[in-house]
Design a protein around this motif. Structure first.
Motif, mmCIF file in Angstrom:
data_model
loop_
_atom_site.group_PDB
_atom_site.id
_atom_site.type_symbol
_atom_site.label_atom_id
_atom_site.label_comp_id
_atom_site.label_asym_id
_atom_site.label_seq_id
_atom_site.Cartn_x
_atom_site.Cartn_y
_atom_site.Cartn_z
ATOM 1 N N ILE A 142 10.200 32.311 -18.950
ATOM 2 C CA ILE A 142 9.000 31.706 -18.374
ATOM 3 C C ILE A 142 9.311 30.235 -18.128
ATOM 4 C CG2 ILE A 142 6.618 30.997 -18.795
ATOM 5 C CD1 ILE A 142 6.169 33.526 -20.347
ATOM 6 N N THR A 143 9.048 29.775 -16.907
ATOM 7 C CA THR A 143 9.283 28.381 -16.550
ATOM 8 C C THR A 143 7.963 27.740 -16.154
ATOM 9 O OG1 THR A 143 11.491 28.922 -15.721
ATOM 10 C CG2 THR A 143 10.560 26.800 -15.059
ATOM 11 N N ALA A 144 7.605 26.666 -16.852
ATOM 12 C CA ALA A 144 6.361 25.939 -16.568
ATOM 13 C C ALA A 144 6.710 24.600 -15.928
ATOM 14 C CB ALA A 144 5.561 25.719 -17.850
ATOM 15 N N GLU A 145 6.144 24.346 -14.761
ATOM 16 C CA GLU A 145 6.352 23.088 -14.052
ATOM 17 C C GLU A 145 5.032 22.324 -13.996
ATOM 18 O OE1 GLU A 145 8.557 23.556 -10.317
ATOM 19 O OE2 GLU A 145 8.980 25.628 -10.937
ATOM 20 N N GLY A 146 5.095 21.011 -14.299
ATOM 21 C CA GLY A 146 3.879 20.200 -14.280
ATOM 22 C C GLY A 146 2.883 20.603 -15.350
ATOM 23 N N LEU A 147 3.392 20.867 -16.560
ATOM 24 C CA LEU A 147 2.524 21.279 -17.676
ATOM 25 C C LEU A 147 1.888 20.052 -18.330
ATOM 26 C CD1 LEU A 147 1.498 23.262 -19.918
ATOM 27 C CD2 LEU A 147 3.708 22.902 -21.050
ATOM 28 N N LEU A 148 0.581 20.077 -18.528
ATOM 29 C CA LEU A 148 -0.148 19.026 -19.245
ATOM 30 C C LEU A 148 -1.099 19.673 -20.241
ATOM 31 C CD1 LEU A 148 -1.047 16.102 -19.757
ATOM 32 C CD2 LEU A 148 -2.684 16.357 -17.878
#
Length: 528
Positions: free
Chosen positions: A110-116
């Motif tokens: 699982i790849t999360a981009e722009g996680l806040l």
């Protein structure tokens, strides 16, 4: 024939393998046709259960080749209705599986981009009610993410941790996951690298969740704290549970400086502590601090009071053989410390939360003893010399060149300087402060302003030696400046004295307004 039979068996085995593979694919296809795990409804339902939140998406797209999965964009998690910020926002989430992994309930990546992640203030957010999942995620990558911790003060920005790299392995409920993160720490600002193991998450009591690992903290700027500066580095290891994580390590600050001083020093420490991560509290079991040629031992806590907000630091300090010049150099601008000598000290310090300057909010109680001290400031030492010379009855009678040569002799030393100090609101209040100089014993009390360096000490001095008894003694050129008032005093006589002025220009003299000047001071110990 044997060769043909062998080939036949080999062919049959290959056919059986192909058939078996076909049957597996058929079984997977049948299972997938019944409940495809990467369908939008199924994925969003899993995310809702895992996060105990309401989930929204902007777009959703399934993938089949070369591997099954999905791509989600504009993913938002709302944990509480009407919350100021969503709990989690992700610009793009890519889930990659495998066809064999469908049977093993395992997701490859699982790849999360722009996680806040936005954590509300600890005293306002509700608990999470997550449900364990049978799925294990082989890898999670969340580079370029951020975690913000909110505050109940609307004038303060959230505490933000920028995560440069985040890599997790074997994430699930079957065993601990492995992690490696590179994070920018906001306070003090610096770079942290940590790796280790975490979990499994304890749903009944989060504080019982295990964690372990090692860390490296680099380029930490201490200048964000009021009153000090320097660049700190630290390494260590930790292990325990979230409610009690044991930590041990070392720190090195090659340019530590108190901002009122012009003397950076190398400050190193070895420490053992434990942290309650559920409350953000730190408890110092033992800290060994070294700078210049002085060693100090500390213990204490940085924690939220039982009935209060913010973090209060409570620290016990002690040293058996420190150098007073090393301690004083931390706080003065002069090239030399105002005094030198060996000192013992013991103190309890309290630093409450708030925006007041450090010296104004510092509270400290302690005791100290100086075995032998020499003032480096000629005017300060001159006052001490005058008290000593006057008490011993020395006269200005040697003016030849031999006496001139003695100007370079060591100055008169204070011995047995000891007392109690209480620091409140930037004022150090001394009680039962006593010291010996050759020929006299003094006991004073009063104040020293740590902000503007004003001195106000008053007390009594007992003449220790008759004029006729003084045949030798440590001298300096200032010993020739004899106060005639002291010259006439006899052994055992008590006179009132005062020390006033400021650090740069102290004054020593009689306090003629003291009506109880004739009270006797304790005699000097026979061993001296």
């Amino acid at each position: 024939m044997r060769q043909q039979g062998s080939r036949s068996r080999t062919r049959n085995i290959v056919i059986l393998i192909v058939i078996a593979i076909f049957l597996v694919i058929a079984a997977v296809s049948f299972a997938v046709s019944q409940k495809w795990p990467f369908a939008e409804s199924q994925v969003l339902q899993d995310l809702r259960v895992a996060s105990d939140s309401h989930v929204q998406v902007r777009s959703f797209r399934q993938t089949y080749f070369p591997s099954p999965g999905c791509i989600i964009e504009g993913l938002v998690f709302h944990h509480e209705p009407g919350e100021a910020k969503p709990l989690i926002t992700i610009q793009k989430l890519t889930i990659q599986g495998s066809y064999l992994g469908l049977l093993a309930l395992r997701v490859s990546r699982i790849t999360a981009e722009g996680l806040l992640v936005s954590i509300p203030p600890f005293d306002t957010h509700s608990k999470f009610h997550t449900t364990p999942s049978k799925i294990t995620i082989a890898e999670i990558v969340a580079n370029g993410s951020a975690v913000e911790f909110g505050t109940d003060n609307p004038d303060k920005k959230p505490l933000r941790f920028d995560i440069h790299e985040a890599f997790f392995q074997n994430v699930g409920w079957q065993g601990p996951m492995t992690y490696r993160v590179k994070v920018h720490n906001p306070e003090p600002p610096g770079e942290v690298i940590a790796e280790g193991k975490f979990g499994v998450w304890n749903r009944a009591n989060a504080g019982e969740t295990p964690i372990s690992g090692e860390y490296k903290f680099e380029q930490a700027d201490l200048g964000v704290y009021d009153g000090i500066s320097g660049t700190l580095s630290s390494t260590g290891k930790f292990e325990g549970k979230l409610a009690h994580i044991d930590i041990s390590g070392t720190t090195d600050t090659p340019d530590f400086k108190v901002k009122t001083s012009s003397h950076p020093v190398r400050l190193t420490s070895q420490f053992s502590a434990y942290v309650d991560a559920t409350r953000g509290d730190t408890f110092l079991n033992h800290v060994d601090v070294d700078f210049l040629k002085t060693h100090v031992v500390a213990q204490g806590s940085i924690a939220t009071p039982l009935h209060g907000k913010g973090k209060t630091a409570l620290v016990d300090l002690r040293s058996k053989n420190a150098r007073i010049q090393d301690l004083l150099l931390l706080f003065v601008e002069a090239k030399r410390a105002p005094m030198s000598g060996s000192v013992t000290l013991q103190a309890k310090a309290e630093i409450p939360p708030g925006d007041q300057p450090f010296l104004k909010k510092l509270k400290m109680q302690g005791s100290f003893g100086l075995a032998g001290g020499v003032f480096s400031n000629p005017s300060t030492q001159g006052g001490v010399d005058k008290l000593s010379a006057g008490a011993r009855g020395e006269k200005d009678k040697d003016k030849d060149k031999d006496e001139e040569k003695n100007d370079s002799d060591p100055e008169t030393a204070l011995t047995d300087l000891e007392g109690q100090v209480n620091v409140v609101d930037g004022i150090a209040r001394f009680s039962d402060l006593s010291f010996w100089v050759p020929g006299a014993h003094a006991r004073v009390e009063g104040t020293y302003d740590l902000v503007n360096y004003k001195i106000d000490l008053r007390g009594r001095m007992r003449v220790d030696t008759k004029i006729s008894d003084t045949t030798s003694g440590t001298k300096s050129f200032l010993l020739r400046m004899i106060d005639p008032i002291f010259r006439k005093k006899k052994k055992g006589e008590v006179v009132p004295v005062k020390i006033s002025g400021d650090y740069d220009h102290p004054t020593f003299g009689l306090d003629l307004g003291d009506k109880e000047a004739q009270k006797k001071l304790p005699r000097k110990r026979s061993s001296q």
